[in-house]
Motif scaffolding. Structure first.
Motif, PDB file in Angstrom:
ATOM      1  N   LEU A 462      22.075 -88.919 -45.393  1.00  0.00           N
ATOM      2  CA  LEU A 462      23.107 -88.296 -46.256  1.00  0.00           C
ATOM      3  C   LEU A 462      22.823 -88.595 -47.721  1.00  0.00           C
ATOM      4  CD1 LEU A 462      25.751 -86.693 -46.204  1.00  0.00           C
ATOM      5  CD2 LEU A 462      26.964 -88.891 -46.052  1.00  0.00           C
ATOM      6  N   LEU A 465      20.096 -86.507 -48.713  1.00  0.00           N
ATOM      7  CA  LEU A 465      20.575 -85.137 -48.859  1.00  0.00           C
ATOM      8  C   LEU A 465      21.318 -84.952 -50.184  1.00  0.00           C
ATOM      9  CD1 LEU A 465      20.949 -82.340 -47.565  1.00  0.00           C
ATOM     10  CD2 LEU A 465      23.009 -83.264 -46.438  1.00  0.00           C
ATOM     11  N   ASN A 466      22.231 -85.884 -50.432  1.00  0.00           N
ATOM     12  CA  ASN A 466      23.007 -85.793 -51.666  1.00  0.00           C
ATOM     13  C   ASN A 466      22.087 -85.945 -52.878  1.00  0.00           C
ATOM     14  OD1 ASN A 466      25.480 -85.336 -50.472  1.00  0.00           O
ATOM     15  ND2 ASN A 466      25.813 -87.538 -50.113  1.00  0.00           N
ATOM     16  N   THR A 468      18.988 -85.096 -53.020  1.00  0.00           N
ATOM     17  CA  THR A 468      18.267 -83.824 -53.118  1.00  0.00           C
ATOM     18  C   THR A 468      19.168 -82.767 -53.742  1.00  0.00           C
ATOM     19  OG1 THR A 468      17.027 -84.426 -51.151  1.00  0.00           O
ATOM     20  CG2 THR A 468      17.017 -82.103 -51.790  1.00  0.00           C
ATOM     21  N   ILE A 469      20.410 -82.746 -53.274  1.00  0.00           N
ATOM     22  CA  ILE A 469      21.360 -81.787 -53.822  1.00  0.00           C
ATOM     23  C   ILE A 469      21.555 -82.057 -55.297  1.00  0.00           C
ATOM     24  CG2 ILE A 469      23.777 -81.052 -53.792  1.00  0.00           C
ATOM     25  CD1 ILE A 469      23.680 -81.623 -50.737  1.00  0.00           C
ATOM     26  N   ALA A 472      18.509 -81.075 -57.154  1.00  0.00           N
ATOM     27  CA  ALA A 472      18.325 -79.628 -57.209  1.00  0.00           C
ATOM     28  C   ALA A 472      19.367 -78.977 -58.094  1.00  0.00           C
ATOM     29  CB  ALA A 472      18.410 -79.067 -55.789  1.00  0.00           C
ATOM     30  N   SER A 473      20.535 -79.617 -58.252  1.00  0.00           N
ATOM     31  CA  SER A 473      21.599 -79.005 -59.033  1.00  0.00           C
ATOM     32  C   SER A 473      21.367 -79.210 -60.510  1.00  0.00           C
ATOM     33  CB  SER A 473      22.948 -79.593 -58.631  1.00  0.00           C
ATOM     34  OG  SER A 473      22.970 -80.998 -58.889  1.00  0.00           O
ATOM     35  N   LEU A 476      19.600 -76.237 -62.247  1.00  0.00           N
ATOM     36  CA  LEU A 476      20.522 -75.106 -62.221  1.00  0.00           C
ATOM     37  C   LEU A 476      21.543 -75.244 -63.339  1.00  0.00           C
ATOM     38  CD1 LEU A 476      21.070 -74.692 -58.412  1.00  0.00           C
ATOM     39  CD2 LEU A 476      19.609 -73.338 -59.901  1.00  0.00           C
TER      40      LEU A 476
ATOM     41  N   ILE B  14      20.499 -75.585 -48.455  1.00  0.00           N
ATOM     42  CA  ILE B  14      20.980 -76.639 -47.523  1.00  0.00           C
ATOM     43  C   ILE B  14      21.196 -75.957 -46.172  1.00  0.00           C
ATOM     44  CG2 ILE B  14      22.870 -78.224 -46.993  1.00  0.00           C
ATOM     45  CD1 ILE B  14      23.270 -78.541 -50.011  1.00  0.00           C
ATOM     46  N   VAL B  27      21.418 -74.657 -52.691  1.00  0.00           N
ATOM     47  CA  VAL B  27      21.716 -76.049 -52.932  1.00  0.00           C
ATOM     48  C   VAL B  27      22.567 -76.242 -54.188  1.00  0.00           C
ATOM     49  CG1 VAL B  27      19.654 -76.472 -54.335  1.00  0.00           C
ATOM     50  CG2 VAL B  27      20.626 -78.345 -52.961  1.00  0.00           C
ATOM     51  N   ALA B  28      22.534 -75.300 -55.071  1.00  0.00           N
ATOM     52  CA  ALA B  28      23.326 -75.435 -56.290  1.00  0.00           C
ATOM     53  C   ALA B  28      24.800 -75.222 -56.041  1.00  0.00           C
ATOM     54  CB  ALA B  28      22.814 -74.421 -57.337  1.00  0.00           C
ATOM     55  N   VAL B  30      26.432 -76.533 -53.714  1.00  0.00           N
ATOM     56  CA  VAL B  30      26.991 -77.743 -53.065  1.00  0.00           C
ATOM     57  C   VAL B  30      26.848 -78.912 -54.021  1.00  0.00           C
ATOM     58  CG1 VAL B  30      26.815 -79.294 -51.098  1.00  0.00           C
ATOM     59  CG2 VAL B  30      26.411 -76.872 -50.782  1.00  0.00           C
ATOM     60  N   GLN B  31      27.946 -79.586 -54.182  1.00  0.00           N
ATOM     61  CA  GLN B  31      27.915 -80.765 -55.066  1.00  0.00           C
ATOM     62  C   GLN B  31      27.522 -82.025 -54.303  1.00  0.00           C
ATOM     63  OE1 GLN B  31      31.577 -81.336 -57.207  1.00  0.00           O
ATOM     64  NE2 GLN B  31      30.890 -83.255 -58.162  1.00  0.00           N
ATOM     65  N   ARG B  32      28.045 -82.122 -53.090  1.00  0.00           N
ATOM     66  CA  ARG B  32      27.820 -83.380 -52.352  1.00  0.00           C
ATOM     67  C   ARG B  32      28.127 -83.148 -50.881  1.00  0.00           C
ATOM     68  NH1 ARG B  32      30.708 -89.097 -54.050  1.00  0.00           N
ATOM     69  NH2 ARG B  32      29.417 -90.494 -52.708  1.00  0.00           N
ATOM     70  N   VAL B  33      27.553 -83.948 -50.115  1.00  0.00           N
ATOM     71  CA  VAL B  33      27.834 -83.907 -48.660  1.00  0.00           C
ATOM     72  C   VAL B  33      28.550 -85.218 -48.282  1.00  0.00           C
ATOM     73  CG1 VAL B  33      26.881 -83.739 -46.346  1.00  0.00           C
ATOM     74  CG2 VAL B  33      25.842 -82.450 -48.213  1.00  0.00           C
ATOM     75  N   GLU B  35      30.155 -87.606 -45.359  1.00  0.00           N
ATOM     76  CA  GLU B  35      30.107 -87.833 -43.895  1.00  0.00           C
ATOM     77  C   GLU B  35      31.502 -87.928 -43.314  1.00  0.00           C
ATOM     78  OE1 GLU B  35      28.229 -88.034 -40.301  1.00  0.00           O
ATOM     79  OE2 GLU B  35      27.337 -87.645 -42.296  1.00  0.00           O
ATOM     80  N   GLY B  97      19.843 -80.774 -43.557  1.00  0.00           N
ATOM     81  CA  GLY B  97      19.032 -81.221 -44.661  1.00  0.00           C
ATOM     82  C   GLY B  97      18.793 -80.110 -45.696  1.00  0.00           C
ATOM     83  N   THR B  98      18.028 -80.450 -46.686  1.00  0.00           N
ATOM     84  CA  THR B  98      17.684 -79.487 -47.718  1.00  0.00           C
ATOM     85  C   THR B  98      16.231 -79.079 -47.528  1.00  0.00           C
ATOM     86  OG1 THR B  98      16.995 -81.223 -49.224  1.00  0.00           O
ATOM     87  CG2 THR B  98      19.293 -80.496 -49.368  1.00  0.00           C
TER      88      THR B  98
END
Lengths: 639, 153
Positions: A462, A465-466, A468-469, A472-473, A476, B14, B27-28, B30-33, B35, B97-98
């Motif tokens: 996670l 993932l975050n 990466t997010i 990636a953001s 942008l 994502i 992916v842009a 989404v700010q965060r994932v 759990e 995942g991304t």
């Protein structure tokens, strides 16, 4: 009996008597006369002695005896005695009298009251005896013999009257009486040597108690004692001899003349005397008559030569009468003999027939017995062989049983070792089971830790993932034109670093995720295998326990089998021993049977020989009967 | 299905799964994932609207995308959309995942057409087809905004 007959008879008697020597006859007659004389003399002497004794016995008879009588008798005898030189009585005899009297005294005192009244008399006797011993009385007739005899007489009178009934007391009284008589006789005999015999002989019976005269007679001389026997024996012997001679003469006469007797003989004798005294003419006639009588006698004797015993010779008054008489006597004897032979032959034949039949039967039975004994002997031999074989087999079986017992013991030992090994195996399996349980528990711990790792992996993932997010953001956002150029340049570098970090974190997360997945898979495999191993181990433990129980049961059974095998071996050994004894017994029986068989054969042979002997005896009997078969007998002679 | 690349440029997206369908979002967007979040239910709302979660002093409405699309509640992570799309969180079954992938065009089918904002493009990863979704269109669709319970409305 006529005078002639008596004369003949007397002549026969004389003839018989003459067979003995005349000197012997005279000796017999002299002995007879002497015996008669001696008998008469002894009879006279006996009567004289018995007269004296009988007079004194009448005086001292039980019915009339008393103290006074005894006293008077003593005084009477005292008068007859010459008392110049009296010998004192024996001291030992006096002592015995005093002891007997004292014993009697105590016995009477212990007896009935009536008997105790007479105890004083016994005491008086004892006192007299003691006084006699102490004082050595010389003139003791009045002071000793008389009172003692009186006291003893009173004691005996008490016995007769029934006052004293005690057996021992009566015996003591009798003993006292006897001792007194002995002492008195002893004293009298001693005095008789110093005084006149008359006085001693007269004193003895006077002082005897009532029963003494019949029991204590003076001994007679031996000649006088034997004289009556001689007197009786001699005439009896002579008389018996005479009777024997007469009987013998009579028997001879009867044998010679059974029918006619003395009368016939006497007439024949007279005829002969008359013929001898006749003239010559008469003599020729007599000779012719005699020759005719001889010829007649010969004619009558002719059938006898042919064995005919039915005829008898005629007994006449001729000279051949006596011959005919003797001839008839011989014929009678022959008849009796032939009859006896016939009867004996018949009896012998019957007995031989019966004996031969019985012997034949016994011989047959003996043969059968011998055959059976032989068969029994064969069977016994077979039995002996079988018993010996059985004994040997029993020995082998006993050895086998012992071998089985040993092998069973070895098997039991092996099972015991196997059981021990199973016990060790069970313990090891239990240890392995516990280890597997711990392994399963550890696997659960691993799973717990694996969950933590998975959680960390997820969080890392996670985070990557975050990141990466976030990385990636940034571009942008820069592309959005809301930031300055410089800031955008810095942000671009930061975003690039962030992206690299995110990539690293993502790689780490991926690696962690793969490791976690692999560990999870391995943990699952280990857990499953541990569970399978645990179940298998549990089954193994259960199987080992079951096997151990089975081994224990097998061991117990083997122990029982070993015990049974040992008992079986002992029993079979006992059977073998007894069988050996039986074999020896069968051998003995076989030997005995062999002996019986031999005896049976001998008996059969002896019986066969006995049959042959009986056959010979029957032949002998037949020949004996045939030898007298030629004789003819009158019909009534068989009886 | 005919797959034809629509552009040469790659898309950073994502990848996530809702029930049996796989989706790809920019992916842009989404700010965060997240759990796990503590979600407080809001009474009088649709069942697919899970409620509000407190996050850094702000309230974040969270919608169960599976329940909203396929009537199947999701149990996975929550996609926290970018702020320019408005405060919104989407619960999906799994975030895969991304990836930077080249989208390809693909017509919508019956399973993906129910999702508002679903586009006729998709990316492929590990042999799976991920339908691309325009989240701005999704969150602005009336059906997504109408969280009030029907009986209450």
């Amino acid at each position: 009996m006529s005078v002639a007959n008596f004369r003949l008879w007397f002549s026969d008697v004389l003839i018989e008597l003459k067979r003995w020597p005349k000197a012997g006859l005279f000796i017999w007659l002299a002995c007879f006369v002497a015996a008669v004389l001696l008998w008469l003399l002894s009879l006279y002497a006996k009567n004289a002695t018995q007269n004296v004794w009988s007079d004194l016995a009448v005086k001292l008879s039980p019915a009339t005896v008393s103290t006074d009588a005894i006293g008077s008798a003593a005084s009477q005898t005292t008068e007859l005695r010459v008392l110049d030189n009296v010998v004192p009585p024996d001291d030992q005899a006096l002592k015995r009298i005093s002891e007997t009297a004292l014993t009697l005294h105590s016995r009477l005192q212990q007896s009935t009251e009536v008997a105790a009244l007479h105890a004083s008399k016994a005491g008086r006797v004892a006192g007299l005896a003691v006084a006699m011993r102490q004082e050595q009385l010389t003139n003791n007739e009045a002071s000793f013999w008389q009172p003692m005899g009186s006291a003893i007489g009173e004691l005996e009178a008490s016995v007769r009257s029934g006052d004293v009934r005690d057996g021992p007391a009566i015996g003591l009284i009798t003993e006292l009486q006897s001792r007194f008589v002995d002492l008195r006789q002893q004293s009298a005999r001693a005095n008789s040597f110093t005084n006149t015999p008359r006085s001693a002989a007269s004193v003895e019976p006077a002082l005897q108690p009532a029963s003494i005269p019949t029991q204590q007679k003076p001994p007679l001389p031996m000649a006088l004692k034997l004289l009556p026997w001689l007197i009786f024996l001699l005439p009896i012997g002579c008389l018996l001899y005479a009777l024997h001679a007469i009987r013998r003469a009579v028997r001879i006469r009867h044998e010679r003349h059974p029918k006619e007797g003395y009368a016939q003989v006497a007439s024949t004798h007279q005829a002969q005397q008359m013929t001898a005294a006749a003239p010559p003419s008469n003599r020729h006639a007599a000779e012719r008559r005699t020759q005719a009588a001889i010829l007649q006698l010969l004619d009558e004797m002719e059938p006898l030569a042919e064995g005919d015993l039915t005829h008898e010779a005629s007994v006449t008054e001729d000279l051949t009468g006596a011959l005919a008489d003797a001839f008839n006597q011989a014929v009678h004897e022959l008849r009796r003999l032939v009859n006896q032979i016939n009867r004996s032959s018949s009896e012998v034949r019957n007995a031989v027939t019966h004996s031969r039949e019985r012997t034949l039967s016994m011989a047959k039975h003996g043969v059968v017995q011998a055959r059976e004994v032989t068969r029994t002997h064969d069977r016994l031999e077979q039995m002996q062989s079988d018993v010996q074989s059985l004994s040997a087999t029993s020995q082998q079986v006993a050895a086998y049983a012992q071998d089985v017992a040993k092998r069973t013991q070895h098997a039991a030992a092996a099972v015991t070792r196997s059981s021990d090994a199973l016990a060790v195996m069970r313990k090891q399996a239990s240890v392995a089971e516990r280890s597997l349980r711990r392994l399963v528990s550890s696997t659960k711990g691993i799973e717990t830790r694996l969950e933590d790792i998975q959680t960390a992996s997820k969080r890392t993932d996670l985070l990557a993932l975050n990141s990466t997010i976030h990385a990636a953001s940034r571009p942008l956002a820069a592309e959005g034109g809301t930031m300055e150029f410089m800031e955008s340049t810095q942000e671009s570098h930061s975003s690039q670093n962030f992206a690299e970090l995110a990539t690293d974190v993502s790689s780490l997360a991926a690696l962690l995720s793969h490791a976690t997945r692999d560990i999870d898979q391995l943990s699952d495999v280990i857990r499953d295998e541990a569970k399978d191993s645990l179940q298998a181990m549990q089954a193994t433990v259960a199987q080992v326990e079951t096997t151990e129980n089975l081994s224990q049961d097998a061991q117990n059974h083997l122990d029982e089998i070993a015990t049974a095998a040992e008992a079986l071996g002992s029993a079979v050994q006992e059977i073998a021993n007894r069988t050996a004894v039986q074999a020896q017994g069968v051998i003995d029986v076989t030997d005995t049977t062999r002996v019986i068989n031999d005896i049976t054969h001998d008996n059969a042979t002896a019986l066969t020989q006995a049959v042959e002997d009986l056959q010979q005896l029957e032949n002998l009997s037949n020949s004996l009967e045939a030898s007298v078969h030629g004789f003819r007998l009158p019909p009534d002679s068989a009886t | 299905m005919t797959m034809k690349p629509t552009a040469v440029e790659y898309l950073s997206c994502i990848l996530f799964r809702v029930a049996k369908t796989h989706w790809a979002v920019d992916v842009a967007a989404v700010q965060r994932v997240h759990e796990q979040l503590t979600i407080h239910a809001v009474p009088g709302t649709q069942s697919w609207f899970l409620g509000l979660a407190q996050l850094d002093g702000e309230l974040l409405p969270v919608t169960d995308l599976g329940a909203w699309v396929n009537q199947t509640p999701c149990a996975g992570a929550i996609l926290h959309l970018h702020a320019r799309l408005g405060p919104c969180g989407l619960r999906v079954d799994e975030v895969l995942g991304t990836q930077t992938l080249a989208p390809i065009s693909a017509a919508l089918d019956a399973a993906t057409s129910v999702m508002p904002g679903a586009q006729a493009q998709m990316v492929q990863h590990n042999g799976l087809d991920f339908r691309q979704v325009d989240l701005s269109a999704l969150v602005q669709s009336p059906a997504f905004i109408a969280v009030r319970e029907a009986s209450t409305a």
